[in-house]
Design an enzyme around this catalytic site. Structure first.
Site, PDB file in Angstrom:
ATOM      1  N   GLU B  24       0.757  -1.022  -0.125  1.00  9.40           N
ATOM      2  CA  GLU B  24       0.115   0.073   0.053  1.00  9.40           C
ATOM      3  C   GLU B  24       0.988   1.232   0.006  1.00  9.40           C
ATOM      4  O   GLU B  24       2.104   1.310   0.604  1.00  9.40           O
ATOM      5  CB  GLU B  24      -0.881  -0.039   1.330  1.00  9.40           C
ATOM      6  CG  GLU B  24      -2.057  -1.065   1.307  1.00  9.40           C
ATOM      7  CD  GLU B  24      -3.010  -1.013   2.272  1.00  9.40           C
ATOM      8  OE1 GLU B  24      -3.308   0.308   2.713  1.00  9.40           O
ATOM      9  OE2 GLU B  24      -3.947  -1.722   2.328  1.00  9.40           O
ATOM     10  N   HIS B  85      -4.837   6.775  -0.404  1.00  9.68           N
ATOM     11  CA  HIS B  85      -3.728   5.462   0.049  1.00  9.68           C
ATOM     12  C   HIS B  85      -4.652   4.310  -0.957  1.00  9.68           C
ATOM     13  O   HIS B  85      -5.783   4.548  -1.615  1.00  9.68           O
ATOM     14  CB  HIS B  85      -3.842   5.139   1.358  1.00  9.68           C
ATOM     15  CG  HIS B  85      -5.160   4.292   2.160  1.00  9.68           C
ATOM     16  ND1 HIS B  85      -6.177   5.497   2.267  1.00  9.68           N
ATOM     17  CD2 HIS B  85      -5.538   3.369   2.264  1.00  9.68           C
ATOM     18  CE1 HIS B  85      -7.078   4.378   2.840  1.00  9.68           C
ATOM     19  NE2 HIS B  85      -6.635   2.984   2.650  1.00  9.68           N
ATOM     20  N   HIS B  87      -5.551   0.407  -2.071  1.00  7.77           N
ATOM     21  CA  HIS B  87      -5.998  -1.078  -1.635  1.00  7.77           C
ATOM     22  C   HIS B  87      -5.685  -2.009  -2.659  1.00  7.77           C
ATOM     23  O   HIS B  87      -6.195  -2.231  -3.726  1.00  7.77           O
ATOM     24  CB  HIS B  87      -7.736  -1.025  -1.587  1.00  7.77           C
ATOM     25  CG  HIS B  87      -7.957  -0.240  -0.200  1.00  7.77           C
ATOM     26  ND1 HIS B  87      -9.432  -0.467   0.143  1.00  7.77           N
ATOM     27  CD2 HIS B  87      -7.220   0.190   0.980  1.00  7.77           C
ATOM     28  CE1 HIS B  87      -9.544   0.054   1.385  1.00  7.77           C
ATOM     29  NE2 HIS B  87      -8.338   0.609   1.714  1.00  7.77           N
ATOM     30  N   ASP B  98      -9.965   1.468   8.384  1.00  7.15           N
ATOM     31  CA  ASP B  98      -9.891   2.900   7.977  1.00  7.15           C
ATOM     32  C   ASP B  98     -10.902   3.662   8.762  1.00  7.15           C
ATOM     33  O   ASP B  98     -10.468   4.806   8.807  1.00  7.15           O
ATOM     34  CB  ASP B  98     -10.327   3.048   6.407  1.00  7.15           C
ATOM     35  CG  ASP B  98      -9.373   2.376   5.331  1.00  7.15           C
ATOM     36  OD1 ASP B  98      -8.180   2.500   5.737  1.00  7.15           O
ATOM     37  OD2 ASP B  98      -9.977   1.736   4.374  1.00  7.15           O
TER      38      ASP B  98
END
Lengths: 246, 141
Positions: B24, B85, B87, B98
Site C-alpha cells: 500500500e 492510499h 488498496h 480505515d
C-alpha cells in the site's frame, strides 16, 4: 497562556481558528479548557475521558506519551499541537486471510532452474546440476530460503527490473512442485556422479521440460499432482484450487 | 459534496501507487474549498512507515509528515484536504480499519490497484457521528 495548534479537519469546530489560546498548568488542563471553549471538539478528541488512539498531542517536538502524558506540566508560554495519526488499509477477506502468490517470483525461479540445468548439460558439469537440485530441495523444505526467489525479492523486484504479478493462488502446490522437481534433479545428479550419464541427463532434461511448460504455458505439472492428491483425500494435501476472483 | 482532481494529478497518484504495488502507498491532498466543493491543487506522496511485512495491507505515515505538510499548507494558504492510499487487489471501499482511524471533515481518496494496475478511484468522508463513511462525488477534470 498556552497555545494549541488545531489540525485542519478539526478547525470547523474551533470557528476555523488554526490556533487557540487556553489556560492550564498541565496538558490535561489545557485540553479540558480547549473542549470547554469548543464543546463540538470533544467527541473527536476523547473517547469518554481518554484521548482517542489516533490523537497525538505534541509539546514542542515531543509526543506527550513520551513525557508524562496528560500530566505533563506546561510552561506559561507552552505551545501544544494536536496531530492525528494517519493510518489505513484494506479489508481482510471475510472468508479468511487472502492467499496470494507472486507469479513473477515463480517465473524467475523457473528461468534460473532451466538456464542453469541447460548450462550444466552444455558444460557437462554434474556439480552444477547438483547445485540446482540442492537449491530446489532447500527451497521446498524452507520457503524463505529459495535462493533464486531471493534474487527476485532482493534485487529484481526492488529495482523494478521485474514487475510483481500477484494473483489469488495457493503457495503449497508450487512448493510441492518444486520439491518434486528437486527430487528428479537430485536423482539425475546422483546418476551423473555414478557414471550413468544417459539416465542422469534424461532426468535433468525432464526437469527442464516441466519447468519450461510452467514458464511458457503456465502449466504446472507438480501442482496438478498436488490437486489430484487433494481430490483423492491424501493427508496433508488439503488445499483446493483457488477460483479466479472477479 | 464534490471533490475535483485533475487527470494530471490522478495520473501521478496512479504512477506512485503502481510503483509500490503489491504494497500500500499513499500521500496527502492539498487544496482549497470553493463554495460547496473541494479542489485538489497538489498531491504529496508520503512514505509508508508501517512494518515492511504488513505494508501489503496497511498504510501509515508519521506525525512528523502530518505536521510538515500542514505547516506548509497553512503557510501557502492551502488546506490539508485529505489523504489518499491504495488498496492492492481490493476494492477502493473504506475498511473497518480505515473507519477506526478516520477524522471528520477529511477526504479519504482510495485507489483500487488490481494486478499492479490502478483501476478505480473513489472518495469518502467520515460522517459526523463517526458511524459511517459517505461517498463524495469525485470529479476527474
Amino acid at each position: 497562556m498556552t497555545s494549541i495548534k488545531i489540525p485542519t479537519p478539526l478547525r470547523p469546530y474551533t470557528a476555523n481558528q488554526s490556533e487557540v489560546t487556553v489556560t492550564g498548568t498541565t496538558v490535561g488542563e489545557a485540553l479540558a479548557d480547549l473542549v470547554a471553549q469548543f464543546p463540538d471538539l470533544r467527541p473527536h478528541l476523547f473517547n469518554g475521558a481518554e484521548l482517542r488512539d489516533f490523537v497525538n498531542v505534541f509539546l514542542g517536538e515531543e509526543d506527550i506519551r513520551f513525557l508524562y502524558g496528560v500530566d505533563t506540566p506546561l510552561d506559561p508560554n507552552a505551545r501544544l499541537r494536536i496531530v492525528p495519526a494517519i493510518a489505513g488499509g484494506k479489508n481482510e477477506d471475510s472468508s479468511g486471510p487472502e492467499r496470494n502468490v507472486d507469479h513473477s517470483a515463480l517465473r524467475i525461479n523457473q528461468v534460473f532452474i532451466i538456464g542453469l540445468l541447460v548450462l550444466a548439460f552444455v558444460l557437462d558439469a554434474p556439480a552444477l546440476a547438483a547445485f540446482v537440485a540442492a537449491v530446489m530441495l532447500i527451497g521446498a523444505a524452507r520457503p524463505g530460503a529459495e535462493l533464486f526467489k531471493l534474487v527476485y525479492w532482493g534485487i529484481l523486484r526492488p529495482a523494478g527490473i521485474v514487475r510483481p504479478d500477484v494473483i489469488p493462488d495457493n503457495p503449497e502446490p508450487h512448493r510441492f512442485a518444486q520439491g518434486l522437481g528437486g527430487i528428479f534433479a537430485g536423482l539425475g545428479a546422483l546418476a551423473l556422479f555414478a557414471g550413468a550419464s544417459a539416465i542422469g541427463w534424461a532426468l535433468t532434461w525432464l526437469v527442464v521440460a516441466l519447468a519450461s511448460l510452467n514458464l511458457f504455458f503456465g502449466w504446472c505439472a507438480g501442482c496438478n499432482v498436488y490437486y489430484l492428491l487433494n481430490r483423492l483425500g491424501a493427508p496433508g494435501f488439503n488445499r483446493q484450487r483457488v477460483k479466479a476472483r472477479q | 459534496m464534490t471533490i475535483r482532481l485533475s487527470p494530471v494529478l490522478q495520473t501521478r497518484i496512479y504512477a506512485q501507487l503502481q510503483q509500490v504495488y503489491p504494497n500500500e502507498g499513499g500521500g496527502f491532498l492539498l487544496g482549497s474549498v470553493e463554495g460547496g466543493g473541494m479542489v485538489v491543487v497538489e498531491t504529496r506522496p508520503v512514505e509508508n512507515v508501517f512494518a515492511a511485512e504488513q505494508q501489503h495491507h496497511r498504510y501509515a505515515m508519521t506525525s512528523h509528515d502530518w505536521a510538515r505538510l500542514e505547516d506548509e499548507a497553512d503557510a501557502r494558504g492551502l488546506a490539508l484536504l485529505g489523504y489518499y492510499h491504495s488498496h492492492p487487489d481490493s476494492p477502493p471501499i473504506p475498511s473497518a480499519y480505515d473507519r477506526e482511524h478516520a477524522l471528520p471533515n477529511f477526504v479519504y481518496v482510495i485507489v483500487g490497484v488490481q494486478n499492479g494496475q490502478a483501476v478505480e478511484t473513489r472518495a469518502w468522508q467520515l460522517g459526523q457521528d463517526r458511524s459511517t463513511f459517505d461517498e463524495l462525488t469525485l470529479l476527474i477534470e
